[in-house]
Structure formats: C-alpha cells, structure tokens
Design a protein around this motif. Structure first.
Motif, PDB file in Angstrom:
ATOM      1  N   VAL A  95     -12.114  10.344   7.991  1.00  0.00           N
ATOM      2  CA  VAL A  95     -12.220   8.883   7.909  1.00  0.00           C
ATOM      3  C   VAL A  95     -10.807   8.326   7.820  1.00  0.00           C
ATOM      4  O   VAL A  95     -10.101   8.582   6.839  1.00  0.00           O
ATOM      5  N   VAL A 102     -11.584   1.663   8.577  1.00  0.00           N
ATOM      6  CA  VAL A 102     -12.877   1.053   8.293  1.00  0.00           C
ATOM      7  C   VAL A 102     -12.962  -0.248   9.087  1.00  0.00           C
ATOM      8  O   VAL A 102     -13.038  -1.341   8.536  1.00  0.00           O
ATOM      9  N   PRO A 150     -16.877   0.192   4.164  1.00  0.00           N
ATOM     10  CA  PRO A 150     -16.487   1.577   3.882  1.00  0.00           C
ATOM     11  C   PRO A 150     -17.697   2.402   3.464  1.00  0.00           C
ATOM     12  O   PRO A 150     -18.492   1.952   2.636  1.00  0.00           O
ATOM     13  N   PRO A 151     -17.873   3.583   4.030  1.00  0.00           N
ATOM     14  CA  PRO A 151     -19.021   4.411   3.662  1.00  0.00           C
ATOM     15  C   PRO A 151     -18.911   4.895   2.215  1.00  0.00           C
ATOM     16  O   PRO A 151     -17.812   5.070   1.700  1.00  0.00           O
ATOM     17  N   THR A 152     -20.057   5.085   1.583  1.00  0.00           N
ATOM     18  CA  THR A 152     -20.096   5.866   0.348  1.00  0.00           C
ATOM     19  C   THR A 152     -20.912   7.110   0.641  1.00  0.00           C
ATOM     20  O   THR A 152     -21.917   7.058   1.346  1.00  0.00           O
ATOM     21  N   ILE A 153     -20.444   8.210   0.111  1.00  0.00           N
ATOM     22  CA  ILE A 153     -21.027   9.500   0.447  1.00  0.00           C
ATOM     23  C   ILE A 153     -21.551  10.144  -0.824  1.00  0.00           C
ATOM     24  O   ILE A 153     -20.826  10.256  -1.816  1.00  0.00           O
ATOM     25  N   GLY A 154     -22.807  10.573  -0.809  1.00  0.00           N
ATOM     26  CA  GLY A 154     -23.365  11.286  -1.948  1.00  0.00           C
ATOM     27  C   GLY A 154     -23.037  12.763  -1.849  1.00  0.00           C
ATOM     28  O   GLY A 154     -23.129  13.363  -0.781  1.00  0.00           O
ATOM     29  N   ALA A 155     -22.640  13.350  -2.986  1.00  0.00           N
ATOM     30  CA  ALA A 155     -22.218  14.750  -2.961  1.00  0.00           C
ATOM     31  C   ALA A 155     -23.323  15.678  -2.481  1.00  0.00           C
ATOM     32  O   ALA A 155     -23.056  16.670  -1.809  1.00  0.00           O
ATOM     33  N   ARG A 156     -24.569  15.357  -2.809  1.00  0.00           N
ATOM     34  CA  ARG A 156     -25.638  16.266  -2.393  1.00  0.00           C
ATOM     35  C   ARG A 156     -25.720  16.391  -0.878  1.00  0.00           C
ATOM     36  O   ARG A 156     -26.037  17.450  -0.353  1.00  0.00           O
ATOM     37  N   LEU A 174     -23.295  16.424   1.035  1.00  0.00           N
ATOM     38  CA  LEU A 174     -22.211  17.304   1.480  1.00  0.00           C
ATOM     39  C   LEU A 174     -22.505  18.758   1.131  1.00  0.00           C
ATOM     40  O   LEU A 174     -22.149  19.667   1.887  1.00  0.00           O
ATOM     41  N   ILE A 214     -15.848  15.466   3.933  1.00  0.00           N
ATOM     42  CA  ILE A 214     -15.293  14.170   4.314  1.00  0.00           C
ATOM     43  C   ILE A 214     -13.821  14.205   3.946  1.00  0.00           C
ATOM     44  O   ILE A 214     -13.463  14.487   2.800  1.00  0.00           O
ATOM     45  N   GLY A 243     -10.334  11.973   3.963  1.00  0.00           N
ATOM     46  CA  GLY A 243      -9.650  10.712   4.202  1.00  0.00           C
ATOM     47  C   GLY A 243      -8.296  10.978   4.832  1.00  0.00           C
ATOM     48  O   GLY A 243      -7.690  12.031   4.630  1.00  0.00           O
ATOM     49  N   ILE A 251     -18.929   9.064  -3.505  1.00  0.00           N
ATOM     50  CA  ILE A 251     -17.511   8.903  -3.232  1.00  0.00           C
ATOM     51  C   ILE A 251     -17.340   7.777  -2.219  1.00  0.00           C
ATOM     52  O   ILE A 251     -17.970   7.785  -1.170  1.00  0.00           O
ATOM     53  N   LEU A 259     -10.774   7.971  -0.551  1.00  0.00           N
ATOM     54  CA  LEU A 259     -10.318   9.175   0.150  1.00  0.00           C
ATOM     55  C   LEU A 259      -9.174   8.845   1.115  1.00  0.00           C
ATOM     56  O   LEU A 259      -8.254   9.646   1.293  1.00  0.00           O
TER      57      LEU A 259
END
Lengths: 328, 328
Positions: free
Chosen positions: A240, A243, A248-254, A256, A263, A265, B251, B256
């Motif tokens: 990434v 944006v 901006p995306p938010t990413i859940g750890a699960r 991943l 992910i 940056g 996140i 990031l």
C-alpha cells in the motif's frame, strides 16, 4: 523572477502568476535555474488541504494554515545548478513552480546528458517509487503474478515496465479507460483490466487463469483495495503506497493469518531519509539509456497555466508526467 | 483402548476417560500406537468453543456442534506406526488423547532415534512455527532486533533459540513472570522484559538502547500488539501468528505507509498444505542432535489427567511442552 504563488487554500483560483525576488539558498542548499517543474497529485491535494511533505525536515507531514501563505508550490524540478552549471533534478519540497528554486544539496541529483528534463522529473518520485515497490517491498522469484493499479499513471507505468526484469511472471495492469489499458499493454503488461471496483476480484482472477494473485501494488484504497485483497493468494502481499480514493483500508489481523498474507506500507520519504534515491535513480537512468525503460511523458504547460495543469491532472484528463516550463 | 472422550462443549468436566474400540485407518491413513500426545492451547480453546482445525481437509476451521460429540481431542502424537514399527510424530487433527490414533500418511513424519517423544511433540507444531517465522516471514540480515512474545512458551522458546542463527542481532524476549524471563535469558535472549501492556512500548525501546525494534513475533493481539507496534522501526515488520488475547488487531493502512511498515499474517496450516513440514522438522531435529537447540519440555501427565493438564496450561501454571502418556 516569474513564479506561481498560492495565496491560500482552495481551487485553481488561488494560484496566480507573479514576480518574486530570486530565492537565496541557505547553508547546504543549492540554487537551481528551473527548466522543468513537475506537477504532482500532492500539489493539487495540498492546494485544497494545506497538507505537504516537508522533504527538508525528514518528511514529517505538515498542514499549512492561512498564516503560512502565500507559498510557491512545486516539489520537484529539473534545471541547472547556479554554482556549477551542472544539469540536475531535485526534490525541493516547495518553490518548484518558478524560474529559480532551492533544494538541499543531498536531494539534488546530477543528470546524464541523454536524460531529458521531462524524463528526469518523471523518474524522480514516481520512477523511484515503482523501483522500490519491487526492491524494497516485494522481492519476486520469477513465479509471481503482480497487479499494478493505475498502470498508465506515473508510478504504475514504470512498475509495469520494470515487472519482468524484477522477476514477475505476469503483470496485470489496472486502468480506468480503454486507452489507458492499451497503454499498459504497450508497456509490457500481460493483461490489462478495468479498475472499477464492481466485479474487480472476478476480473483479477480471470486475468490470472482463475488463480489468485501474488502481489498487488495498491495506491487507491477503499473498495479497490478490498477487491484486490479478495483476489490475493496465500502468502501474497499487498503493498500500500497511497490512498488516492481517500479511504485508507483497515485490515483485520485474522484475515492476514488465515492465508499467511501480508500488508506492506511504503512511503518514498522513508527511502529518501535513509538509503537515499541515488541507487534507484542510477538504475532507472541506465535502463532509459539502454532503451529498456520508456517513462511516459505528457504535456508541458507554460508556467502561467499551472492551474490548468493541476485541474487536468485532477480530472484525469492526462496521461504521462505533466511539467511546467518556467521560461514560457 | 483407553481414550479421553469429550462429551460436549464446556469446562474440564466434559472430558472423561473411557474405553473405546481401536480406530480403523481409512485409505491413506496410518494407525499409530501413541506413546505421547501433545496438549495444545487449541485443544483447550476447542473444548470451550468447538472450533478446531481440520488438518486432514486443508485446514478449513470448523465449529463443532453438539451433534458432533462425543469426540476424542488431541491433534498431535508421537508413537509407533502399526504397519512398519517405525517411530513417528504426526498431526492427527483429532483423536490424539488415546492409546491409538490415526493420521494421514503425509502428515506422519519419521523420528530419528535420538529425538525423544516429548521433543518431537514440542517441535511438530510450535517448533516448525518458530522456524517459519524466520524463514517464511521475517528474513533477517544480521542487523535486526527481534521481539519474541511468550518467550518461555512453546513457539517463543524455540524462536528465542533460533534467533541468532537466523540473523537476529538482538533478541528481546517478553514474558509474564520473572521465572519465565530467566528462562528466556538462559535460552539466548539478549534481554527479557515484562509482557504487561502498560508501559510496554517504553520497555521495548529501553531494552533496545532507545531505538525502535525491527521485527515482532506477535501471538497476543490486543493491547500487547499495540504496544509492540508503537515500538516498531521504519521498514519494520510485525508477524502476527496468533491472537491469544482474543482481540485481533485491526491495522489502518496509513499507519503502515508512514514508516513503510509491514504486517504479515502467518498460519502453519498454510505451510502444511503447501511446502509441508519436512524441511522445518529436518532442520530442527538436526539442531537438537548438534546440541544447538533445546526444546523446553514440561510435565507429562497420565492420560486420565488430561483435564488437569489442560487447566494447568490455561492458567499458565506450566512451562514447556505438556504431554499425555496413554500408557499410564
């Protein structure tokens, strides 16, 4: 000297062509006679929001208030060093939309004679970004499918061209129009698909023979990020580096953990203040000289038409790097 | 045969020692006379929630309903192949808490004579996880500071020991008690710090001479993840391979981009169903035989005390890999 002055935050009307005194370079800075100034999305965003990257103070983003105006916009220039007469390209932070600009000496890079100003400006930020997307973010082994968003854009058009030599087996370019997709294909994309978020995941899988993709260079965020992430293979990576959608995306750890996905940056400023841009620029210049890389150069506008150049960029009416010519 | 039967979802009272017929291995499966069954957090979590990983169907997590009970828990065993008499360690999915278990042939690995059952079981999941945290997730160059959470735990205690040979310049172990921190130091951690979330970022920076850290192996999530992420250097990586706190981090991409940081998910099941565990196990066994690796082996409980073993693990009363002995 002639310069574009921005008198406050707002639309194109806040830019005006004025006469200003030539700037005096402080200690450690270089005075440059500008032959081309690059026009960037960050200039346009900064015009409206006041956000700018302070390249000469380690990259801390700063928001300008009305008290800080007027300023001369423009973060990148090609030109001639006043002290040595050497042709250079430079990151100047601000002040680039002018006949003369100043830049930190360590952010001023000599130009080979065969590299035009327009190509130099196209490579300085977008080219080095594309280069580091591979070398600092997604090291490839020759097996991977890489997705390049905005494949006809500044960084994207370089990333498409670098892909094969950086180890991509397949390069899927994303672009918003048929014309831009044709450009991406002509630059070496294996496939080119529509970048609209609706059905994006399916188009990505289809372009990759039904298989999920390994690496995505994302500078959009929002629904486009989601559509790409849903097409990502196990052990895949989304880099990434912008944006553009404003979401901006938010990413859940699960999401991943299952699939062992990553992910990453990326911000060029982190390269500038650590290893520097020389390595990337030297390699990019060499590729141009060898005929392996062809930066996409767009229109050059007279300095006085800076507002029109910014609006054309913002409205996506252009292809290739836009420049201003301070002498016309 | 004697086996532990779980009659439904709940506390330790749902486990009972019973007599069951010896299982019949279907096509492609191996019957194993169990000499040690490993006790895992996932067994305890699965007892309460019904979640389990279907190792024999590609790892898709499945939630058991009351209709699925009773089941025999236990996903990993050391023992002897009924067909060849060879000593093996195996991923069996379920059914490990018993005198006999069945496992897919491709998830059954031969054991060198010098590797004890307890060490084999300690390495099968947690050891290979630690090994892949380095080799598949965070390749190091010899310069990096690595933070290992739960440094006295199953994967953590191996990760601490592997660190130097995997290229870590410095290894900061996190643990919840002085005794566990002493263990981490004895295993090769450069520093050992309290894992409580309050003040964690400061303790990490202090343990690294005031500098941010390069790599974090996170299996906690929640506030501990936040505390570690705040101590992460530019270009740093957090590898997330578990969520022991029950609070998976989310996140934001912007956090990031500025700093060019990465989040990598890791799940051993993705390794199992792609490259397999052989490479990791072979290397880990060799390290044990050469005296370079000393898996931390904890208590072995009689099969009938499976409930007590699970509760001791859950209450963090133990150190080192816990096993059940089906013959006592």
């Amino acid at each position: 000297m002639r310069a574009i002055r921005q008198r406050g935050l707002g639309g194109p009307e806040v830019l005006e062509l004025v006469e200003l005194p030539r700037p005096e370079p402080p200690e450690g800075h270089i005075l440059i006679e500008v032959t081309r100034a690059g026009v960037n999305f960050t200039d346009v965003q900064g015009r409206a929001t006041g956000m700018r990257t302070m390249v000469d103070s380690g990259g801390a983003p700063q928001r300008l208030s009305q008290d800080d105006f007027p300023v001369v916009p423009g973060g990148e220039v090609a030109g001639v060093r006043a002290d040595t007469g050497e042709r250079v390209v430079a990151l100047c932070g601000t002040g680039g939309y002018a006949e003369w600009a100043i830049a930190l000496e360590e952010l001023t890079y000599p130009l080979p004679a065969e590299i035009t100003d327009e190509i130099a400006v196209a490579l300085l930020v977008q080219g080095t970004t594309a280069w580091h997307l591979y070398t600092s973010c997604a090291r490839l082994s020759g097996q991977e499918t890489v997705v390049v968003q905005a494949a006809a854009g500044g960084a994207g058009s370089i990333a498409v061209q670098l892909g094969k030599s950086m180890g991509a087996a397949r390069i899927i370019g994303m672009a918003s129009s048929e014309e831009k997709r044709q450009l991406a294909l002509s630059l070496g994309a294996t496939q080119a698909i529509d970048s609209a978020p609706e059905g994006l995941t399916d188009r990505l899988l289809q372009a990759n023979d039904g298989e999920p993709v390994d690496v995505v260079f994302d500078m959009t965020g929002g629904e486009v990020f989601e559509g790409c992430f849903a097409a990502l293979a196990a052990f895949g990576t989304v880099v990434v580096y912008g944006v553009a959608s404003g979401a901006p995306p938010t990413i859940g750890a699960r999401s991943l953990i299952a699939g062992s996905r990553s992910i990453k940056g990326f911000w060029l400023m982190d390269i500038i203040r650590t290893v520097g841009l020389e390595g990337a620029l030297d390699d990019l210049f060499a590729r141009v000289l060898e005929g392996d890389l062809r930066p996409v150069v767009g229109a050059t506008y007279p300095l006085g038409e800076a507002a029109r150049a910014q609006e054309d960029l913002l409205r996506r009416r252009t292809t290739g790097k836009l420049c201003l010519d301070p002498r016309s």
